[in-house]
Design a protein around this motif. Structure first.
Motif, mmCIF file in Angstrom:
data_model
loop_
_atom_site.group_PDB
_atom_site.id
_atom_site.type_symbol
_atom_site.label_atom_id
_atom_site.label_comp_id
_atom_site.label_asym_id
_atom_site.label_seq_id
_atom_site.Cartn_x
_atom_site.Cartn_y
_atom_site.Cartn_z
ATOM 1 N N PHE A 131 61.370 52.383 -33.164
ATOM 2 C CA PHE A 131 62.206 52.622 -31.990
ATOM 3 C C PHE A 131 63.278 53.663 -32.264
ATOM 4 N N GLY A 132 63.154 54.400 -33.332
ATOM 5 C CA GLY A 132 64.037 55.536 -33.567
ATOM 6 C C GLY A 132 65.479 55.118 -33.733
ATOM 7 N N ASP A 133 66.370 55.786 -32.990
ATOM 8 C CA ASP A 133 67.792 55.559 -33.175
ATOM 9 C C ASP A 133 68.291 54.332 -32.425
ATOM 10 N N GLY A 134 67.408 53.628 -31.708
ATOM 11 C CA GLY A 134 67.826 52.385 -31.083
ATOM 12 C C GLY A 134 68.303 52.527 -29.662
ATOM 13 N N THR A 135 68.151 53.718 -29.055
ATOM 14 C CA THR A 135 68.478 53.833 -27.640
ATOM 15 C C THR A 135 67.330 53.271 -26.810
ATOM 16 N N ILE A 136 67.602 53.152 -25.506
ATOM 17 C CA ILE A 136 66.561 52.651 -24.612
ATOM 18 C C ILE A 136 65.346 53.576 -24.656
ATOM 19 N N ALA A 137 65.602 54.907 -24.704
ATOM 20 C CA ALA A 137 64.499 55.857 -24.764
ATOM 21 C C ALA A 137 63.640 55.604 -25.999
ATOM 22 N N GLY A 138 64.309 55.359 -27.125
ATOM 23 C CA GLY A 138 63.560 55.087 -28.345
ATOM 24 C C GLY A 138 62.736 53.830 -28.218
ATOM 25 N N ALA A 139 63.317 52.807 -27.562
ATOM 26 C CA ALA A 139 62.589 51.552 -27.403
ATOM 27 C C ALA A 139 61.344 51.756 -26.561
ATOM 28 N N PHE A 140 61.476 52.534 -25.475
ATOM 29 C CA PHE A 140 60.288 52.767 -24.651
ATOM 30 C C PHE A 140 59.266 53.617 -25.381
ATOM 31 N N GLN A 141 59.768 54.532 -26.246
ATOM 32 C CA GLN A 141 58.823 55.288 -27.073
ATOM 33 C C GLN A 141 58.014 54.367 -27.964
ATOM 34 N N LEU A 142 58.690 53.343 -28.518
ATOM 35 C CA LEU A 142 57.972 52.383 -29.352
ATOM 36 C C LEU A 142 56.869 51.709 -28.543
ATOM 37 N N SER A 174 62.485 49.759 -49.414
ATOM 38 C CA SER A 174 62.798 48.456 -48.841
ATOM 39 C C SER A 174 61.550 47.910 -48.168
ATOM 40 N N LEU A 175 61.471 46.567 -48.124
ATOM 41 C CA LEU A 175 60.326 45.949 -47.463
ATOM 42 C C LEU A 175 60.660 45.522 -46.047
ATOM 43 N N SER A 176 61.919 45.659 -45.654
ATOM 44 C CA SER A 176 62.311 45.218 -44.317
ATOM 45 C C SER A 176 61.864 46.235 -43.282
ATOM 46 N N LEU A 177 61.260 45.744 -42.202
ATOM 47 C CA LEU A 177 60.778 46.662 -41.179
ATOM 48 C C LEU A 177 61.931 47.368 -40.481
ATOM 49 N N VAL A 178 63.097 46.714 -40.421
ATOM 50 C CA VAL A 178 64.258 47.375 -39.815
ATOM 51 C C VAL A 178 64.707 48.545 -40.687
ATOM 52 N N ASP A 179 64.703 48.333 -42.019
ATOM 53 C CA ASP A 179 65.064 49.424 -42.921
ATOM 54 C C ASP A 179 64.075 50.569 -42.815
ATOM 55 N N ILE A 180 62.774 50.216 -42.750
ATOM 56 C CA ILE A 180 61.752 51.260 -42.627
ATOM 57 C C ILE A 180 61.981 52.058 -41.357
ATOM 58 N N ASN A 181 62.334 51.343 -40.278
ATOM 59 C CA ASN A 181 62.615 52.026 -39.024
ATOM 60 C C ASN A 181 63.827 52.939 -39.170
#
Lengths: 204, 329
Positions: free
Chosen positions: B267-278, B177-184
């Motif tokens: 951002f991984g699984d989409g938790t706040i922790a994942g977002a801060f990791q990003l 897929s070319l979508s960045l959300v899919d890649i994530n």
């Protein structure tokens, strides 16, 4: 190390000189390729990264915050000139001999003298054109009376450079002298401490 | 179209514009501080606490400076060039997911302006249009150094488009897929599922290409101060030059986001922790831009072209072929 091996400039086993080991430049394409591979995987780029990161972690800052902090300057620093006074009488040291005017290689010192009523030479005008002065220090060196010296005053701000070398500004103020703040130039021929330079007697 | 959607999109656009304009300013502050510390200096110290308001001082200076249009320039092109750089940099941000989706007062927010299914293609394409800023600005400036810079930027950008495109091809083949959300979402399983482990070569190639596309230091020959003054920016003053600057820094942030999302799990699984990791990953890549500027010398233009066409492109092609073979069997 003694200097003898350095005196022999020929490269031999007796002298300290040797040829720097420079690798042959690659000529064939394969050699160039090998050089590139060697340089790529030797990790020199990471050495550079580590060096700057190490300095950042050590945080050994060398900045001098200039207007707040100042570096000490050498005692023989040659900044804007000063005219000194005699310690014991407060009289001007300058005898108007004109040697500084004569020796000045950029020709920027001018003085006018006259014979006063005690038939002593008196300096009426003394000016240094700082636009021409190269701060070589010859005037201070040639002065037989230690009358003109270089000061430590390197922070000069004014609309005209001439403002720093009005004679009254260069001359030590009398209250400075009485409170013992007149700094002697510690260079060659300076007076020994606790010696007071006296006025040259008229009848010599 | 739904009114709420339009309002939401406009709000997102404004937020992204404001946040990244401010970050571009702060980026200059961090750049000066980091470079200063690495060179045993203090950096900006006097405006505000720890020099933080230096950003505001620079902004005021840029905004109030006289906007000089030199006599012999091609005026319309000269005027539009910095806008192209800044605009394309921000346009590229439209398809980047900056944060996992979250819910505010029962309303689900997708922090991506346009979740198009060709996200990465769009980002790379718009970033490629950014080439026209330096190119047109340099050619319209009636200045030899600007002209050299324009020629160099055209050569470098077009060449390194090849690298970034080819190196991304291999991970995209894996994701499908070319979508960045899919890649994530492909890497949602945690650190072991990051694409960097299966595509390390593509990661390094894309990273190298990112330096060329943003014109940062090992490949800073587009505006190399000691050779060609400020390159395409030589004749610019005031806020026109500032737009080039904002464009460059915004590009650095966005390309850092792209690298972090494609190769390092986003951002991984989409938790706040994942977002801060990003955010941490992005901060690392931004810091690396500054780090290399302190540590590494610039390469010559011919060396850069040589590196692109004779080294990186073959490696990228081989990487694609091997990835294809592995996927096939």
């Amino acid at each position: 190390m003694h200097s003898e091996p350095l005196n022999d400039r020929n490269v031999s086993e007796h002298s300290a000189y040797y040829y720097v080991d420079i690798e042959e430049y690659p000529t064939t394409g394969w050699d160039k390729f090998k050089q590139v591979v060697k340089r790529t995987f030797r990790g020199e780029l990471f050495v550079g990264l580590w060096v700057v990161m190490r300095e950042m972690i050590k945080f050994d800052i060398h900045t001098v915050k200039y207007p707040l902090e100042k570096l000490p300057i050498g005692p023989r620093y040659r900044a804007v000139h000063k005219l000194l006074r005699l310690w014991e009488s407060g009289y001007e040291r300058c005898i108007g001999c004109g040697l500084c005017e004569k020796i000045c290689i950029s020709d920027c010192i001018r003085m006018d003298t006259k014979i006063d009523e005690n038939s002593r030479k008196e300096v009426t005008e003394y000016s240094i054109n700082l636009g021409r002065c190269i701060f070589c220090g010859y005037c201070a060196e040639v002065c037989p009376e230690l009358a003109i010296v270089h000061g430590q005053r390197y922070e000069n701000g004014s609309e005209q450079r001439a403002h720093f070398v009005i004679k009254d500004d260069m001359l030590t103020p009398l209250d400075f002298l009485t409170s013992g703040q007149q700094a002697e130039y510690p260079g060659f021929g300076s007076i020994t401490p606790n010696e007071s330079v006296t006025k040259t007697p008229l009848a010599y | 179209m739904d009114m709420a959607f339009i309002i939401e999109t406009i709000v997102k656009i404004v937020v992204i514009l404001l946040v990244f304009s401010a970050l571009a300013g702060l980026g200059t502050y961090f750049e000066r501080k980091v470079l200063a510390f690495m060179q045993r200096r203090l950096g900006p110290m006097h405006v505000g606490p720890f020099g933080l308001l230096q950003v505001a001082a620079d902004g005021i200076k840029l905004f109030t400076k006289e906007d000089i249009i030199p006599q012999n320039v091609v005026k319309p092109i000269f005027k539009i060039a910095p806008v192209i750089t800044a605009a394309t940099a921000f346009m590229a941000a439209a398809a980047i997911p900056f944060w996992p989706q979250f819910t505010v007062f029962g309303y689900t927010v997708h922090p991506i302006v346009a979740d198009v299914n060709i996200g990465i293609l769009y980002v790379l394409g718009v970033m490629a249009i950014g080439l026209y800023g330096p190119l047109l600005g340099g050619m319209a400036s009636a200045n030899k150094f600007s002209l050299i810079s324009a020629a160099r930027s055209a050569a470098v950008f077009i060449s390194y488009e090849v690298i970034s495109g080819l190196s991304l091809l291999a991970p995209l083949m894996m994701v499908g897929s070319l979508s960045l959300v899919d890649i994530n979402n492909y890497q949602v399983g945690g650190i072991g599922h990051w694409i960097i482990w299966s595509q390390p070569v593509a990661f390094i190639l894309f990273w190298i290409a990112a330096f060329a596309e943003t014109g940062r230091t090992p490949f800073h020959l587009v505006a190399n101060d000691h050779e060609i003054i400020d390159g395409f920016g030589t004749e610019y003053s005031g806020m026109r030059w500032g737009l080039f600057f904002i464009g460059e820094y915004a590009n650095m942030f966005f390309i850092s986001f792209v690298i972090a999302i494609i190769f390092l799990g986003g951002f991984g699984d989409g938790t706040i922790a994942g977002a801060f990791q990003l955010l941490l990953k992005v901060a690392f890549f931004f810091f690396f831009f500054l780090w290399t500027r302190a540590a590494w010398p610039d390469v010559r233009p011919d060396q850069l072209m040589w590196l692109c066409w004779k080294v990186l492109m073959p490696i990228a092609v081989i990487n694609v072929v091997i990835t294809g073979l592995v996927m096939m069997f």
